[in-house]
Motif scaffolding. Structure first.
Motif, PDB file in Angstrom:
ATOM      1  N   HIS A  86      55.427 -65.087 -33.377  1.00 57.66           N
ATOM      2  CA  HIS A  86      55.307 -66.956 -32.590  1.00 57.66           C
ATOM      3  C   HIS A  86      55.853 -67.292 -33.463  1.00 57.66           C
ATOM      4  O   HIS A  86      57.236 -68.372 -32.791  1.00 57.66           O
ATOM      5  CB  HIS A  86      54.588 -67.108 -30.923  1.00 57.66           C
ATOM      6  CG  HIS A  86      54.302 -66.267 -30.451  1.00 57.66           C
ATOM      7  ND1 HIS A  86      55.496 -65.531 -29.510  1.00 57.66           N
ATOM      8  CD2 HIS A  86      53.372 -65.225 -29.737  1.00 57.66           C
ATOM      9  CE1 HIS A  86      55.027 -64.095 -28.826  1.00 57.66           C
ATOM     10  NE2 HIS A  86      54.211 -64.081 -29.009  1.00 57.66           N
ATOM     11  N   ALA A  87      55.387 -68.217 -34.282  1.00 57.56           N
ATOM     12  CA  ALA A  87      55.699 -69.879 -34.735  1.00 57.56           C
ATOM     13  C   ALA A  87      56.906 -69.310 -35.652  1.00 57.56           C
ATOM     14  O   ALA A  87      57.604 -69.998 -35.033  1.00 57.56           O
ATOM     15  CB  ALA A  87      54.634 -69.597 -35.785  1.00 57.56           C
ATOM     16  N   LEU A  88      57.249 -67.532 -36.668  1.00 54.28           N
ATOM     17  CA  LEU A  88      58.600 -67.514 -36.673  1.00 54.28           C
ATOM     18  C   LEU A  88      59.531 -67.647 -35.730  1.00 54.28           C
ATOM     19  O   LEU A  88      60.712 -68.212 -36.011  1.00 54.28           O
ATOM     20  CB  LEU A  88      58.506 -66.667 -37.627  1.00 54.28           C
ATOM     21  CG  LEU A  88      57.854 -66.436 -38.867  1.00 54.28           C
ATOM     22  CD1 LEU A  88      57.137 -64.683 -39.612  1.00 54.28           C
ATOM     23  CD2 LEU A  88      58.389 -67.438 -39.813  1.00 54.28           C
ATOM     24  N   ALA A  89      59.055 -66.607 -34.480  1.00 54.84           N
ATOM     25  CA  ALA A  89      60.896 -66.908 -33.570  1.00 54.84           C
ATOM     26  C   ALA A  89      61.141 -68.129 -33.229  1.00 54.84           C
ATOM     27  O   ALA A  89      62.204 -69.198 -33.073  1.00 54.84           O
ATOM     28  CB  ALA A  89      60.099 -65.904 -32.460  1.00 54.84           C
ATOM     29  N   HIS A  90      60.047 -68.989 -32.737  1.00 53.64           N
ATOM     30  CA  HIS A  90      59.934 -70.386 -32.892  1.00 53.64           C
ATOM     31  C   HIS A  90      61.278 -71.722 -33.940  1.00 53.64           C
ATOM     32  O   HIS A  90      61.983 -72.019 -33.966  1.00 53.64           O
ATOM     33  CB  HIS A  90      59.419 -71.566 -32.629  1.00 53.64           C
ATOM     34  CG  HIS A  90      58.932 -72.654 -31.999  1.00 53.64           C
ATOM     35  ND1 HIS A  90      59.268 -73.550 -31.235  1.00 53.64           N
ATOM     36  CD2 HIS A  90      58.498 -74.013 -32.645  1.00 53.64           C
ATOM     37  CE1 HIS A  90      59.523 -74.567 -30.893  1.00 53.64           C
ATOM     38  NE2 HIS A  90      58.943 -74.903 -32.371  1.00 53.64           N
ATOM     39  N   GLU A  91      61.145 -71.038 -35.431  1.00 55.11           N
ATOM     40  CA  GLU A  91      61.457 -71.744 -36.105  1.00 55.11           C
ATOM     41  C   GLU A  91      63.430 -71.120 -36.225  1.00 55.11           C
ATOM     42  O   GLU A  91      63.817 -70.765 -36.956  1.00 55.11           O
ATOM     43  CB  GLU A  91      61.059 -71.284 -37.628  1.00 55.11           C
ATOM     44  CG  GLU A  91      59.489 -72.509 -37.661  1.00 55.11           C
ATOM     45  CD  GLU A  91      60.391 -73.352 -37.932  1.00 55.11           C
ATOM     46  OE1 GLU A  91      61.240 -74.654 -38.144  1.00 55.11           O
ATOM     47  OE2 GLU A  91      59.561 -74.541 -37.634  1.00 55.11           O
ATOM     48  N   GLY A  92      63.863 -70.518 -35.589  1.00 56.94           N
ATOM     49  CA  GLY A  92      64.552 -69.279 -35.004  1.00 56.94           C
ATOM     50  C   GLY A  92      64.835 -67.769 -35.988  1.00 56.94           C
ATOM     51  O   GLY A  92      65.795 -67.534 -35.999  1.00 56.94           O
TER      52      GLY A  92
END
Length: 121
Positions: A86-92
């Motif tokens: 989720h954290a990585l997806a939030h960063e694109g």
């Protein structure tokens, strides 16, 4: 101007741990790195064992914002991996996960999947 993700300050303990992981890769990580290093893979630059936020990314192509994770059975449905995704997806970033066994025994299929993901980005 915001910093690129790979230029943000990282805790010393995380950098030290990442260096150790680069020196002592698993068999699957070593096999994957032989394929990805030195722009051998369609001229895309990958880095390995990269500290990012509070995590270490197995392999990452910042140009295409693709993270490749090589996992053993200890990662099956791990809550920490879900939070990290989720954290990585939030960063694109897009996350591609492969089992150790697949990297070692089905290398061609894994590489074709990675090429598809790079082309989509």
């Amino acid at each position: 101007m915001p910093q690129e993700p790979h230029h943000r300050p990282i805790a010393k303990r995380l950098r030290t741990f990442a260096r150790r992981m680069r020196r002592e890769p698993t068999d699957a990580e070593a096999a994957m790195w032989r394929l990805l290093r030195d722009r051998r893979f369609s001229q895309f630059k990958f880095r390995r064992q990269v500290p990012f936020q509070n995590y270490i990314l197995d392999f990452v192509c910042f140009e295409r914002r693709l993270v490749i994770e090589i996992d053993g059975s200890q990662h099956a449905e791990a809550p920490r991996d879900t939070a990290r995704d989720h954290a990585l997806a939030h960063e694109g970033f897009q996350i591609a996960r492969y089992w150790n066994n697949d990297v070692l025994q089905c290398r061609t299929a894994v590489m074709e999947d990675i090429l598809t993901k790079l082309a989509e980005r």
